[in-house]
Write a protein that holds these residues in place. Structure first.
Motif, PDB file in Angstrom:
ATOM      1  N   PRO A 166      -0.766 -11.743   3.096  1.00 56.06           N
ATOM      2  CA  PRO A 166      -2.143 -12.356   2.833  1.00 56.06           C
ATOM      3  C   PRO A 166      -3.265 -11.558   3.788  1.00 56.06           C
ATOM      4  O   PRO A 166      -4.346 -11.552   3.413  1.00 56.06           O
ATOM      5  CB  PRO A 166      -2.078 -13.620   3.354  1.00 56.06           C
ATOM      6  CG  PRO A 166      -0.861 -13.574   4.209  1.00 56.06           C
ATOM      7  CD  PRO A 166      -0.245 -12.678   3.835  1.00 56.06           C
ATOM      8  N   ARG A 167      -2.895 -10.833   4.759  1.00 60.63           N
ATOM      9  CA  ARG A 167      -3.851  -9.971   5.510  1.00 60.63           C
ATOM     10  C   ARG A 167      -3.103  -8.614   5.973  1.00 60.63           C
ATOM     11  O   ARG A 167      -1.938  -8.579   6.034  1.00 60.63           O
ATOM     12  CB  ARG A 167      -4.237 -10.926   6.964  1.00 60.63           C
ATOM     13  CG  ARG A 167      -4.926 -12.187   6.458  1.00 60.63           C
ATOM     14  CD  ARG A 167      -5.430 -12.885   7.714  1.00 60.63           C
ATOM     15  NE  ARG A 167      -6.166 -13.870   7.460  1.00 60.63           N
ATOM     16  CZ  ARG A 167      -6.625 -14.808   8.451  1.00 60.63           C
ATOM     17  NH1 ARG A 167      -6.610 -14.447   9.759  1.00 60.63           N
ATOM     18  NH2 ARG A 167      -7.612 -15.748   8.168  1.00 60.63           N
ATOM     19  N   GLU A 168      -4.229  -7.833   6.266  1.00 62.28           N
ATOM     20  CA  GLU A 168      -3.659  -6.250   6.751  1.00 62.28           C
ATOM     21  C   GLU A 168      -2.753  -6.245   7.679  1.00 62.28           C
ATOM     22  O   GLU A 168      -1.858  -5.758   7.804  1.00 62.28           O
ATOM     23  CB  GLU A 168      -5.030  -5.422   7.076  1.00 62.28           C
ATOM     24  CG  GLU A 168      -4.548  -4.023   7.252  1.00 62.28           C
ATOM     25  CD  GLU A 168      -4.091  -3.184   6.093  1.00 62.28           C
ATOM     26  OE1 GLU A 168      -3.565  -2.110   6.258  1.00 62.28           O
ATOM     27  OE2 GLU A 168      -4.535  -3.690   4.864  1.00 62.28           O
ATOM     28  N   ASN A 169      -3.111  -7.055   9.008  1.00 67.02           N
ATOM     29  CA  ASN A 169      -2.151  -7.065   9.977  1.00 67.02           C
ATOM     30  C   ASN A 169      -0.671  -7.519   9.772  1.00 67.02           C
ATOM     31  O   ASN A 169       0.184  -6.895  10.391  1.00 67.02           O
ATOM     32  CB  ASN A 169      -2.681  -8.016  11.159  1.00 67.02           C
ATOM     33  CG  ASN A 169      -3.040  -9.447  10.949  1.00 67.02           C
ATOM     34  OD1 ASN A 169      -3.428  -9.724   9.826  1.00 67.02           O
ATOM     35  ND2 ASN A 169      -2.689 -10.384  11.761  1.00 67.02           N
ATOM     36  N   LEU A 181      -6.076  -3.522   1.532  1.00 64.99           N
ATOM     37  CA  LEU A 181      -7.433  -3.016   0.810  1.00 64.99           C
ATOM     38  C   LEU A 181      -7.300  -2.166  -0.280  1.00 64.99           C
ATOM     39  O   LEU A 181      -7.898  -2.405  -1.569  1.00 64.99           O
ATOM     40  CB  LEU A 181      -8.206  -2.484   1.713  1.00 64.99           C
ATOM     41  CG  LEU A 181      -8.809  -3.432   2.713  1.00 64.99           C
ATOM     42  CD1 LEU A 181      -9.870  -2.807   3.611  1.00 64.99           C
ATOM     43  CD2 LEU A 181      -9.505  -4.452   2.346  1.00 64.99           C
ATOM     44  N   ALA A 182      -6.246  -1.390  -0.412  1.00 61.54           N
ATOM     45  CA  ALA A 182      -6.033  -0.474  -1.270  1.00 61.54           C
ATOM     46  C   ALA A 182      -5.148  -0.922  -2.539  1.00 61.54           C
ATOM     47  O   ALA A 182      -5.600  -0.886  -3.731  1.00 61.54           O
ATOM     48  CB  ALA A 182      -5.007   0.776  -0.958  1.00 61.54           C
ATOM     49  N   LEU A 183      -4.473  -1.906  -2.150  1.00 65.29           N
ATOM     50  CA  LEU A 183      -3.920  -2.742  -3.166  1.00 65.29           C
ATOM     51  C   LEU A 183      -4.886  -3.721  -3.822  1.00 65.29           C
ATOM     52  O   LEU A 183      -4.821  -3.902  -5.209  1.00 65.29           O
ATOM     53  CB  LEU A 183      -2.595  -3.725  -2.612  1.00 65.29           C
ATOM     54  CG  LEU A 183      -1.395  -2.974  -1.946  1.00 65.29           C
ATOM     55  CD1 LEU A 183      -0.614  -3.735  -1.083  1.00 65.29           C
ATOM     56  CD2 LEU A 183      -0.562  -2.464  -3.086  1.00 65.29           C
ATOM     57  N   ILE A 184      -5.544  -4.390  -3.175  1.00 62.45           N
ATOM     58  CA  ILE A 184      -6.491  -5.330  -3.814  1.00 62.45           C
ATOM     59  C   ILE A 184      -7.477  -4.494  -4.726  1.00 62.45           C
ATOM     60  O   ILE A 184      -8.137  -4.773  -5.505  1.00 62.45           O
ATOM     61  CB  ILE A 184      -7.219  -6.064  -2.640  1.00 62.45           C
ATOM     62  CG1 ILE A 184      -6.432  -7.013  -2.161  1.00 62.45           C
ATOM     63  CG2 ILE A 184      -8.529  -6.603  -3.275  1.00 62.45           C
ATOM     64  CD1 ILE A 184      -6.960  -7.840  -0.948  1.00 62.45           C
ATOM     65  N   LEU A 187      -6.733  -4.377  -8.206  1.00 63.65           N
ATOM     66  CA  LEU A 187      -6.843  -5.555  -8.933  1.00 63.65           C
ATOM     67  C   LEU A 187      -8.484  -5.313  -9.113  1.00 63.65           C
ATOM     68  O   LEU A 187      -8.748  -5.631 -10.354  1.00 63.65           O
ATOM     69  CB  LEU A 187      -7.027  -6.650  -8.122  1.00 63.65           C
ATOM     70  CG  LEU A 187      -5.500  -7.260  -7.810  1.00 63.65           C
ATOM     71  CD1 LEU A 187      -5.518  -8.360  -6.749  1.00 63.65           C
ATOM     72  CD2 LEU A 187      -4.602  -7.564  -8.952  1.00 63.65           C
ATOM     73  N   GLU A 188      -9.309  -4.488  -8.556  1.00 63.52           N
ATOM     74  CA  GLU A 188     -10.664  -4.404  -8.850  1.00 63.52           C
ATOM     75  C   GLU A 188     -10.725  -3.481 -10.005  1.00 63.52           C
ATOM     76  O   GLU A 188     -11.594  -3.581 -10.627  1.00 63.52           O
ATOM     77  CB  GLU A 188     -11.433  -3.780  -7.521  1.00 63.52           C
ATOM     78  CG  GLU A 188     -11.713  -4.730  -6.373  1.00 63.52           C
ATOM     79  CD  GLU A 188     -13.043  -5.498  -6.439  1.00 63.52           C
ATOM     80  OE1 GLU A 188     -13.723  -5.366  -7.761  1.00 63.52           O
ATOM     81  OE2 GLU A 188     -13.114  -6.225  -5.843  1.00 63.52           O
ATOM     82  N   ILE A 189      -9.708  -2.553 -10.129  1.00 63.86           N
ATOM     83  CA  ILE A 189      -9.723  -1.427 -11.260  1.00 63.86           C
ATOM     84  C   ILE A 189      -9.292  -2.300 -12.618  1.00 63.86           C
ATOM     85  O   ILE A 189     -10.129  -2.207 -13.533  1.00 63.86           O
ATOM     86  CB  ILE A 189      -8.642  -0.449 -10.878  1.00 63.86           C
ATOM     87  CG1 ILE A 189      -9.275   0.532  -9.888  1.00 63.86           C
ATOM     88  CG2 ILE A 189      -8.629   0.348 -12.380  1.00 63.86           C
ATOM     89  CD1 ILE A 189      -8.235   1.302  -9.460  1.00 63.86           C
TER      90      ILE A 189
END
Length: 377
Positions: A166-169, A181-184, A187-189
């Motif tokens: 659920p978080r980058e760390n 962020l790249a994975l999300i 989803l933006e695409i």
């Protein structure tokens, strides 16, 4: 290596990608086919159940995720199907009436571009050359480009992008080469494509590995809720971490499957019962208590809401009662149109889980927990 041996290895490796709600139910089925492959049933949004061949195109990964059986530095047999081999396998299983659809995933072999091209080629051959109209689920790799994502959506009924954490760390603790962020952004695409009416018919799913890092249930469910709201996610799947030999996390304690179950229950409350994240009860560590299901726990901590008169309750009120779900609530409302519900026997005839709901309801002003009512059981 012959094709049967490939199937044995790549279907076993595919079990780490989740694809259906049956995985969190008592009705879970794993049926061996006659050629040693695994066939999984999954429920579609329209309620139909289809039998999926769930398999990896390859297990030969260039990445080194700490939790993964297919990580680059782990010693094990590495094999791949060609796109044509996969198509022939699927069509043969379909000819034998063993499968209805395909769930195709893959380790990243050679390069993300090469791997995604091969998976898309499988879908393209099935759709274009063999006119296959059935169910296809494709996993979108983290590095996929816009045109590959669009092609995947055009050929597949459902696509999945696994966020894992659920978080980058937390993601860096289990998969240092991945970027949340790249994975999300993928989803933006998909969200932007949906504005052009390019939408997967059966939606988008994601998956979280639970317990491999120090993530909290409240963090997982908060992100899941956001994905439902902002990206029209269809489902989130949760996989309780189990250590795999010859990986950096092999000595980590396995995650209780009860934690996985509670996450599914809470997720269901969010998706189907209109619960908000703020209404879920978490412990001091931000996790769902394991000793009680989330809905019953909410009911016990909100006594002011109960008891509810079963003959007057709205659909939304019925959904708050332990033991009553969407189907049961609709049955109650339908039955009330013909005549009032008189006692527990009427509820039992409707298939209601009486033992779970009896302490939270009234029937014609009387509590069914009374001795007189219980004697009717």
């Amino acid at each position: 290596m012959n094709i049967t041996e490939k199937i044995e290895i790549l279907t076993e490796a595919a079990k780490f990608d989740l694809c259906g709600s049956f995985l969190c139910s008592k009705e879970a089925i794993q049926r061996k086919s006659t050629i040693n492959g695994w066939i999984y049933p999954t429920t579609l949004p329209d309620g139909r159940t289809v039998r999926l061949l769930k398999i990896l195109l390859s297990n030969d990964c260039i990445h080194n995720c700490y939790y993964c059986a297919n990580r680059r530095d782990r010693a094990f047999p590495r094999i791949s199907f060609t796109a044509d081999e996969m198509v022939r396998l699927f069509l043969e299983l379909r000819r034998r009436n063993l499968v209805d659809g395909l769930f195709l995933s893959s380790a990243v072999t050679k390069s993300p571009k090469h791997t995604m091209e091969q998976m898309l080629k499988v879908a393209e051959i099935l759709r274009e050359k063999h006119n296959f109209k059935g169910y296809i689920h494709l996993k979108i790799l983290p590095e996929s480009s816009l045109d590959y994502i669009e092609t995947a959506i055009r050929y597949a009924d459902r696509v999945s992008i696994n966020l894992e954490a659920p978080r980058e760390n937390y993601l860096k603790e289990i998969a240092p080469e991945k970027d949340l962020l790249a994975l999300i952004n993928k989803l933006e695409i998909i969200k932007r494509l949906s504005e052009k009416n390019i939408v997967p018919k059966s939606g988008i799913t994601t998956q979280f590995v639970v317990g491999a890092s120090k993530e909290k249930d409240v963090e997982i469910l908060s992100l899941t809720y956001k994905l439902y709201q902002e990206y029209k996610l269809s489902r989130a799947y949760f996989s309780a971490f189990q250590p795999i030999p010859q990986t950096p996390l092999e000595d980590l304690r396995p995650t209780s499957t009860w934690r996985e179950v509670r996450l599914y229950e809470a997720d269901f409350l969010i998706r189907r019962y209109n619960f908000s994240i703020n209404e879920l009860i978490f412990d001091e560590n931000g996790n769902l208590p394991l000793n009680e299901d989330p809905k019953t726990l909410w009911a016990k901590t909100h006594p002011q809401f109960f008891p509810i008169e079963i003959n007057k309750a709205t659909y939304e009120q019925l959904l708050r009662i332990p033991g009553i779900g969407p189907i049961s609530a609709k049955k109650i409302i339908k039955a009330r149109k013909e005549q009032k519900i008189r006692d527990i026997k009427d509820l039992k005839k409707l298939g209601i889980q009486v033992e779970r709901c009896k302490n939270y309801i009234l029937i014609n002003g009387k509590s069914p927990s009374s001795e007189k009512q219980l004697s009717l059981l």
